[in-house]
Design a protein around this motif. Structure first.
Motif, PDB file in Angstrom:
ATOM      1  N   ASP A 306     -14.021 -87.568   4.037  1.00 12.70           N
ATOM      2  CA  ASP A 306     -12.843 -88.418   3.860  1.00 12.70           C
ATOM      3  C   ASP A 306     -12.906 -89.068   2.478  1.00 12.70           C
ATOM      4  N   PRO A 307     -11.857 -88.934   1.668  1.00 14.20           N
ATOM      5  CA  PRO A 307     -11.899 -89.534   0.330  1.00 14.20           C
ATOM      6  C   PRO A 307     -11.704 -91.043   0.310  1.00 14.20           C
ATOM      7  N   GLY A 308     -11.424 -91.652   1.475  1.00 11.11           N
ATOM      8  CA  GLY A 308     -11.341 -93.109   1.550  1.00 11.11           C
ATOM      9  C   GLY A 308      -9.923 -93.621   1.423  1.00 11.11           C
ATOM     10  N   ILE A 309      -9.806 -94.950   1.487  1.00  7.60           N
ATOM     11  CA  ILE A 309      -8.518 -95.632   1.474  1.00  7.60           C
ATOM     12  C   ILE A 309      -8.333 -96.299   0.118  1.00  7.60           C
ATOM     13  N   PRO A 310      -7.276 -95.937  -0.615  1.00  9.59           N
ATOM     14  CA  PRO A 310      -7.032 -96.644  -1.887  1.00  9.59           C
ATOM     15  C   PRO A 310      -6.855 -98.133  -1.655  1.00  9.59           C
ATOM     16  N   GLY A 311      -7.470 -98.959  -2.504  1.00  6.13           N
ATOM     17  CA  GLY A 311      -7.418-100.399  -2.324  1.00  6.13           C
ATOM     18  C   GLY A 311      -6.088-100.988  -2.730  1.00  6.13           C
ATOM     19  N   ALA A 312      -5.674-102.057  -2.046  1.00  4.75           N
ATOM     20  CA  ALA A 312      -4.415-102.723  -2.367  1.00  4.75           C
ATOM     21  C   ALA A 312      -4.488-103.410  -3.723  1.00  4.75           C
ATOM     22  N   GLY A 313      -5.670-103.735  -4.176  1.00  5.97           N
ATOM     23  CA  GLY A 313      -5.795-104.423  -5.451  1.00  5.97           C
ATOM     24  C   GLY A 313      -5.905-103.496  -6.646  1.00  5.97           C
ATOM     25  N   GLY A 314      -5.759-102.196  -6.412  1.00  3.62           N
ATOM     26  CA  GLY A 314      -5.780-101.250  -7.520  1.00  3.62           C
ATOM     27  C   GLY A 314      -7.086-100.479  -7.630  1.00  3.62           C
ATOM     28  N   GLU A 315      -8.112-100.834  -6.814  1.00  2.00           N
ATOM     29  CA  GLU A 315      -9.368-100.104  -6.874  1.00  2.00           C
ATOM     30  C   GLU A 315      -9.157 -98.726  -6.255  1.00  2.00           C
ATOM     31  N   ALA A 316      -9.798 -97.678  -6.846  1.00  2.00           N
ATOM     32  CA  ALA A 316      -9.689 -96.315  -6.352  1.00  2.00           C
ATOM     33  C   ALA A 316      -8.253 -96.010  -5.941  1.00  2.00           C
ATOM     34  N   PRO A 317      -7.313 -95.949  -6.919  1.00  2.00           N
ATOM     35  CA  PRO A 317      -5.894 -95.878  -6.563  1.00  2.00           C
ATOM     36  C   PRO A 317      -5.445 -94.537  -6.022  1.00  2.00           C
ATOM     37  N   VAL A 318      -6.367 -93.565  -5.866  1.00  2.00           N
ATOM     38  CA  VAL A 318      -5.982 -92.260  -5.332  1.00  2.00           C
ATOM     39  C   VAL A 318      -7.059 -91.775  -4.369  1.00  2.00           C
ATOM     40  N   ALA A 319      -6.615 -91.211  -3.231  1.00  4.37           N
ATOM     41  CA  ALA A 319      -7.540 -90.692  -2.222  1.00  4.37           C
ATOM     42  C   ALA A 319      -7.617 -89.180  -2.387  1.00  4.37           C
ATOM     43  N   CYS A 320      -8.382 -88.725  -3.384  1.00  2.00           N
ATOM     44  CA  CYS A 320      -8.438 -87.287  -3.684  1.00  2.00           C
ATOM     45  C   CYS A 320      -9.744 -86.968  -4.400  1.00  2.00           C
ATOM     46  N   HIS A 321     -10.573 -86.104  -3.804  1.00  4.80           N
ATOM     47  CA  HIS A 321     -11.837 -85.726  -4.435  1.00  4.80           C
ATOM     48  C   HIS A 321     -11.608 -85.012  -5.770  1.00  4.80           C
ATOM     49  N   TRP A 322     -10.584 -84.143  -5.826  1.00  5.04           N
ATOM     50  CA  TRP A 322     -10.299 -83.398  -7.047  1.00  5.04           C
ATOM     51  C   TRP A 322      -9.879 -84.340  -8.172  1.00  5.04           C
ATOM     52  N   ALA A 323      -9.036 -85.327  -7.862  1.00 11.93           N
ATOM     53  CA  ALA A 323      -8.598 -86.289  -8.879  1.00 11.93           C
ATOM     54  C   ALA A 323      -9.780 -87.096  -9.396  1.00 11.93           C
ATOM     55  N   HIS A 324     -10.700 -87.475  -8.508  1.00 12.70           N
ATOM     56  CA  HIS A 324     -11.877 -88.223  -8.937  1.00 12.70           C
ATOM     57  C   HIS A 324     -12.770 -87.354  -9.826  1.00 12.70           C
ATOM     58  N   ALA A 325     -12.903 -86.067  -9.473  1.00  7.73           N
ATOM     59  CA  ALA A 325     -13.745 -85.178 -10.277  1.00  7.73           C
ATOM     60  C   ALA A 325     -13.146 -84.983 -11.669  1.00  7.73           C
ATOM     61  N   ARG A 326     -11.823 -84.871 -11.749  1.00  7.17           N
ATOM     62  CA  ARG A 326     -11.175 -84.727 -13.050  1.00  7.17           C
ATOM     63  C   ARG A 326     -11.360 -85.984 -13.893  1.00  7.17           C
ATOM     64  N   ALA A 327     -11.253 -87.156 -13.236  1.00 11.12           N
ATOM     65  CA  ALA A 327     -11.429 -88.414 -13.976  1.00 11.12           C
ATOM     66  C   ALA A 327     -12.856 -88.538 -14.500  1.00 11.12           C
TER      67      ALA A 327
END
Length: 334
Positions: A306-327
């Motif tokens: 599970d890629p997790g829940i994007p935080g309401a305060g802007g932390e981890a703003p996307v729930a996507c393993h591929w997007a995190h790997a690209r970043a």
């Protein structure tokens, strides 16, 4: 985002509906963090059936969450009848279909005055109704008092519904597909009205929609929802000009002004009582299907973690393993 700036906040919100005959529960809202600042318009975007309306109803106190909590003005929502009545004076709902929202036997005056009567308003009812109609763009308001819904255009009916919400002087509007049933020529007028109300009254709004084009025109921030969970969130310009989640990219690709070919997602969203393991979008994800996730080294994680829940305060703003790997692979900004 500081707590003081937040008017409404959902923390780990979950809403599940029991299945029949021992079937698994349908997880309509499955872990949502979302915040709305004072004077801010947030668009909640996603396909039909993704849980947007259930989330909106739970924020209004119409559906009690299975887990998590809703906070308004810093205090957890109280579900007693008296507290909910007071809460709904401060948070008003604007529904999609004005014809279905208005009683055909009630005049415009009675439709707008209904909220005042429910809440025991002690002031000048006629003046309050006239002011609400005027703010909603129906001028002179007295000309509409004795009209019935069938005597109005679709745009005028939607303005009456908005006036019925405004008459209680709320702090937040929850608008569920507020222009979906209107002609294109009227849609812009209603969106301009919502923006003007934010400017004049300092209103906050949650606009529930399937239309990312609408979100672009009206919202400060956007939250993209898929299968009960927000998968990407952020400032509207950031999300809609540089989307990171493949689902957001697919939604944007079908807009008339979008470059390139539309991304066609295979199949229907999975049953919310049988949410897939790993990333809930992986069974329809074009990035996984094309081999891009494999090349980025995250295909197994997409299917199992599970890629997790994007935080309401802007932390981890996307729930996507591929997007995190690209970043992570991107060179640092100079």
């Amino acid at each position: 985002m500081t707590d003081m700036s937040q008017l409404l906040r959902a923390e780990g919100l979950r809403v599940a509906f029991p299945g029949r005959n021992g079937a698994p529960a349908a997880r309509a809202v499955d872990g949502v963090d979302l915040a709305i600042r004072r004077g801010e318009i947030v668009a909640l975007v996603g396909e039909s059936g993704c849980g947007k309306t259930t989330l909106a109803r739970s924020l209004l106190g119409l559906v009690r969450p299975t887990a998590g909590r809703v906070l308004f003005d810093g205090a957890p929502l109280d579900y007693s009848s008296r507290a909910l009545k007071a809460y709904r004076k401060r948070v008003q709902l604007v529904l999609q279909d004005p014809s279905g929202s208005l009683n055909p036997r009630h005049t415009v005056y009675d439709a707008v005055a209904e909220g005042l009567r429910i809440h025991g308003y002690g002031g000048n009812e006629r003046a309050a109704v006239a002011e609400a109609l005027s703010r909603a763009g129906l001028r002179p308001p007295e000309r509409f008092f004795l009209r019935y819904p069938h005597e109005l255009s679709g745009g005028q009916r939607q303005r009456v519904v908005i006036a019925g919400a405004l008459v209680l002087e709320p702090e937040l509007l929850v608008a569920d597909e507020p222009v979906a049933s209107l002609d294109a020529s009227v849609r812009g007028e209603i969106l301009a009205l919502l923006l003007r109300l934010r400017t004049e009254l300092g209103l906050s709004a949650l606009v529930v929609t399937h239309d990312l084009g609408l979100a672009w025109n009206i919202a400060d921030r956007v939250a993209v929802m898929y299968l009960g969970r927000i998968v990407e969130t952020g400032e509207v310009e950031q999300v809609l000009t540089a989307p990171r989640h493949p689902y957001t990219r697919a939604l944007l690709s079908v807009l008339p002004e979008a470059p390139g070919d539309p991304v066609v997602l295979g199949g229907e969203p999975p049953d919310p009582s049988r949410i897939p393991p790993g990333c809930r979008f992986h069974v329809r994800c074009p990035v996984l299907a094309s081999g891009e996730a494999e090349r980025a080294g995250v295909a197994r994680a997409c299917r199992s973690r599970d890629p997790g829940i994007p935080g309401a305060g802007g932390e981890a703003p996307v729930a996507c393993h591929w997007a995190h790997a690209r970043a992570d692979a991107a060179p640092p900004a100079s």
